[in-house]
Design an enzyme around this catalytic site. Structure first.
Site, mmCIF file in Angstrom:
data_model
loop_
_atom_site.group_PDB
_atom_site.id
_atom_site.type_symbol
_atom_site.label_atom_id
_atom_site.label_comp_id
_atom_site.label_asym_id
_atom_site.label_seq_id
_atom_site.Cartn_x
_atom_site.Cartn_y
_atom_site.Cartn_z
ATOM 1 C CB CYS A 198 -76.301 -14.193 5.123
ATOM 2 S SG CYS A 198 -76.670 -12.477 5.408
ATOM 3 C CG ASP B 20 -66.279 -17.139 6.096
ATOM 4 O OD1 ASP B 20 -65.861 -16.439 7.044
ATOM 5 O OD2 ASP B 20 -67.430 -17.044 5.640
ATOM 6 C CD GLN C 270 -70.253 -16.261 12.808
ATOM 7 O OE1 GLN C 270 -70.193 -16.256 14.039
ATOM 8 N NE2 GLN C 270 -70.919 -15.330 12.146
ATOM 9 C CG HIS D 57 -72.470 -15.305 5.522
ATOM 10 N ND1 HIS D 57 -72.443 -14.223 4.684
ATOM 11 C CD2 HIS D 57 -73.114 -14.901 6.645
ATOM 12 C CE1 HIS D 57 -73.046 -13.197 5.283
ATOM 13 N NE2 HIS D 57 -73.466 -13.588 6.475
ATOM 14 C CE LYS E 48 -69.605 -11.793 11.228
ATOM 15 N NZ LYS E 48 -71.001 -11.380 11.274
#
Lengths: 142, 419
Positions: free
Chosen positions: B374, B210, B213, B133, B236
Site C-alpha cells: 500500500c 497515523d 504502526q 500508506h 494490529k
C-alpha cells in the site's frame, strides 16, 4: 534439497529464459495490465494473419509463475487458429480456477502449472497473461 | 535481549507471551510450526481478547445508549469503559476526544470529510510524507480534488528517513494540515513526530498522526506529542478487526461537522433539520461495533500489563538481531536504514520476485508479506514495484528470525541453481 511441488525445473527454465519476450514501448503495447495487489505487470502485443495467431510478444515484470505462464503461453499459442486460442484461454483459466485438468499430452510445459490451483492466491499470477491475450484478440476483432 | 527494569518487574518473556496466543501453536503446510511475521498487516490475538468477545455475545449483548434494561446497561457501561481505557492508553484523559471507528482508514477519512471539507480551502496545502500508506494518501487526494487544494510531499531519503530540511522549507502559512505516519509500514522508520508537530504548529498547521504502526509497538502519548489527530487500528495491536480509534482535540471535534448521519449521533430531529449529540457520540452514527470496542479494551489491558516500554525494548532488540541476520544473506538488500526504526523489515533479493519468495518461505511455515504494501508511489521511487516484508511483534523470537533466514537461503539455493 526438497523441491517445492509448484516450482519445478521447467518453471525455473521459462522464468530465467522466457520465450517471445522483449521490451515493449508504452505506445506499442496493445494490453498494459498491472495486478494491483502484487505489482505484477504485463505488456503484450499480438498479430493475427489469415485467422491464425501469428505472433505474440510480451514484456513481463512479475514472479516466476506469472513469467513462466506468459512464456509457455506464447510457445503453445503462436501458430494456432484464433478459435483454438480462444478455447485454450477458456479451458486453461478454467483449469486454474479448479475446473477439469486438460490432458497431459496437450499441455506440454504448461503441465507444470497444474499445481497452481492448490494455491488460490497464485491463480491470478498464472492467468494474467491469458487474460491479456484475450483482450488483445478482442482489440484485433479476431 | 529482554531487560529487567529497576522496578523489578520481570522482563518480557516471549515463551509465556506466545502461550497466550492460541493460533501460534498451529501447524501449517503439512506440519510446519507457524512462524508469523506479517504483523504489520495484522497481529494475532491473545486468548483473553477472544474471550472478551465471546463473553459479550454470551452474557450481555444489547444495543448501547438506548434501552433501559439490564443488558443494555451492562453493554453501555462496558462500551464506555472501553473508551476510557483506550483513551488512557494513549494519554487522552478526556473520553470525549476518543471516537470509535472501523480502523485507521475510517479515522483518516473522518478527518478529511468532517474537518477537511470545512477548513481546507482552494489556496491551501496539505502536506504528506512520501512514505504514507495509501490510507493516509487517498483521502487527501480526494479532499484536494474536491476543494482545489494542493498536496505537498516531504521526500524520503535513500536511508529511509524523511528529509526534514525540505519539510521545514515547504511548511508555510498555506499549509493547513500535515498528515504523517509515526512509523513506516515498509521502511520501519520511526519519524520524529514530536519535533515535526512543533514545527507545523509554529507554521499554523494542524497535524494528523497515523499511528497504525506505532501505537501497537511503542508508548504513544497524545498530550506529549501535542498532535491534533491520531488514528490507529485495533487489529494490529492484538485487538479485533473492524475497530479503530480517532483521537482528536476536543476544540476541533466541537467545531467539525458530523461525518455520518443517523441514529445515536443526534440530539433533536425535526422534518428538515437536526442538532447533534454531544461528543463523542456526534461522530458515532448508528449502532457502534460494541463487541470489538470491548475486545480492543481487553487488548489494550493486555499490552499495558506487559508494559509498552518493555514491548518496545524487546522488539528493538529483536529487530537489531533480525537486521544483522538478514544482512548475512548475499544478494539481499534491506530498504530502510533509519537510525530510529521499528520491526517492519522490507527487502529485495536479486533475481527473485517477492511473490516467489513469500510462496517459498510459506512452504516452511513462515508467513511474510509480498507486494507494494500500500505504498505504490514510494516503491516506484525506490525502483521496485514489490518487496518482501517481515514484520515483528511481541511474541516473535530469535528462533522465528532464524527460521526465516533458513527459508530464504533455501529460496536462494533454488533460484540460483544453474539451469
Amino acid at each position: 534439497m526438497q523441491l517445492d511441488d509448484l516450482y519445478q525445473e521447467i518453471i525455473l527454465d521459462h522464468y530465467k529464459s522466457p520465450r517471445n519476450f522483449r521490451q515493449i514501448p508504452d505506445d506499442e503495447a496493445m494490453v498494459d495490465e498491472e495486478n494491483p495487489t502484487c505489482g505484477d505487470h504485463i505488456k503484450l502485443i499480438a498479430a493475427v494473419e489469415d485467422g491464425v495467431l501469428s505472433d505474440v510478444k510480451i514484456q513481463c515484470e512479475g514472479c516466476a509463475i506469472c513469467t513462466a505462464s506468459s512464456s509457455m503461453m506464447t510457445e503453445k499459442m503462436i501458430g494456432l487458429k484464433v478459435a483454438e486460442v480462444r478455447g485454450w484461454i477458456r479451458d486453461f483459466t478454467e483449469m486454474m480456477r479448479g475446473g477439469p485438468d486438460l490432458p497431459e499430452e496437450d499441455l506440454d510445459d504448461l503441465m507444470a502449472l497444474r499445481g497452481v490451483k492448490k494455491y488460490p492466491l497464485r491463480i491470478k499470477c498464472a492467468t494474467m497473461a491469458w487474460h491479456a491475450l484475450e483482450d488483445a484478440l478482442k482489440q484485433l476483432g479476431a | 535481549m529482554a531487560h529487567t527494569r529497576h522496578t523489578g518487574k520481570p522482563a518480557l518473556d516471549p515463551a509465556r507471551v506466545r502461550s497466550e496466543f492460541p493460533v501460534l501453536s498451529r501447524f501449517v503446510r503439512d506440519g510446519k510450526p507457524l512462524v508469523y511475521l506479517d504483523n504489520a498487516a495484522t497481529s494475532q490475538k491473545p486468548a483473553l481478547v477472544i474471550e472478551a468477545l465471546d463473553e459479550y455475545y454470551r452474557h450481555y449483548n444489547a444495543n448501547v445508549h438506548r434501552a433501559i434494561h439490564h443488558l443494555a446497561e451492562e453493554a453501555t457501561t462496558r462500551y464506555e469503559e472501553a473508551r476510557t481505557v483506550i483513551g488512557s492508553f494513549i494519554g487522552a484523559e478526556n473520553p470525549r476526544e476518543v471516537i470509535f471507528t472501523r480502523g485507521t482508514t475510517e479515522s483518516i477519512n473522518l478527518v478529511a470529510h468532517a474537518w477537511g471539507r470545512k477548513y481546507v480551502g482552494a489556496d491551501d496545502e496539505i502536506m504528506l510524507s512520501e512514505m504514507e500508506h495509501h490510507s493516509n494518501m487517498i483521502p487527501w487526494q480526494l479532499l484536494a480534488k474536491a476543494t482545489g487544494s494542493r498536496l505537498v510531499y516531504i521526500p524520503v531519503l535513500e536511508n529511509g528517513e524523511l528529509d526534514l530540511d525540505a519539510y521545514r522549507e515547504r511548511l508555510s502559512s498555506r499549509t493547513r494540515l500535515v498528515a504523517l505516519t509515526q512509523m513506516s509500514n515498509v521502511l520501519g522508520t520511526i519519524n520524529p513526530v514530536a519535533d515535526m508537530i512543533r514545527d507545523a504548529h509554529r507554521a499554523g498547521a494542524r497535524v494528523l498522526v497515523d499511528g497504525a504502526q506505532s501505537v501497537p509497538h511503542m508508548p504513544v502519548d497524545v498530550k506529549a506529542l501535542d498532535c491534533d489527530f491520531l488514528a490507529f487500528s485495533g487489529h494490529k495491536m492484538c485487538g479485533p478487526t473492524g475497530i479503530g480509534i480517532l483521537y482528536a482535540k476536543e476544540e476541533l471535534l466541537e467545531t467539525m461537522d458530523p461525518f455520518h448521519g443517523g441514529g445515536e449521533m443526534i440530539s433533536k430531529v425535526s422534518w428538515h433539520e437536526a442538532t447533534w449529540a454531544d461528543l463523542p457520540h456526534k461522530f458515532e452514527a448508528g449502532t457502534p461495533n460494541i463487541a470489538d470496542a470491548i475486545g480492543l479494551a481487553a487488548a489494550v489491558g493486555y499490552l499495558s500489563s506487559l508494559g509498552m516500554d518493555d514491548i518496545h525494548r524487546a522488539e528493538q532488540a529483536l529487530t537489531a538481531y533480525a537486521l544483522e541476520a538478514l544482512r548475512t544473506i548475499e544478494g539481499l538488500r534491506i530498504y530502510g536504514d533509519a537510525a530510529n526504526r521499528g520491526g517492519a523489515i522490507s527487502f529485495v533479493m536479486e533475481g527473485i520476485h517477492p511473490h516467489d519468495i513469500s510462496h517459498f518461505v510459506d512452504q516452511d511455515g513462515v508467513a511474510v508479506r509480498a507486494g507494494h504494501m500500500c505504498c505504490q508511489p514510494m516503491m516506484k521511487k525506490f525502483g521496485h514495484p514489490a518487496m518482501t516484508r517481515a514484520s515483528l511483534y511481541l511474541y516473535n523470537t530469535r528462533d522465528d528470525v532464524d527460521r526465516l533466514v533458513e527459508a530464504l537461503e533455501r529460496v536462494k539455493g533454488f533460484f540460483n541453481r544453474a539451469t
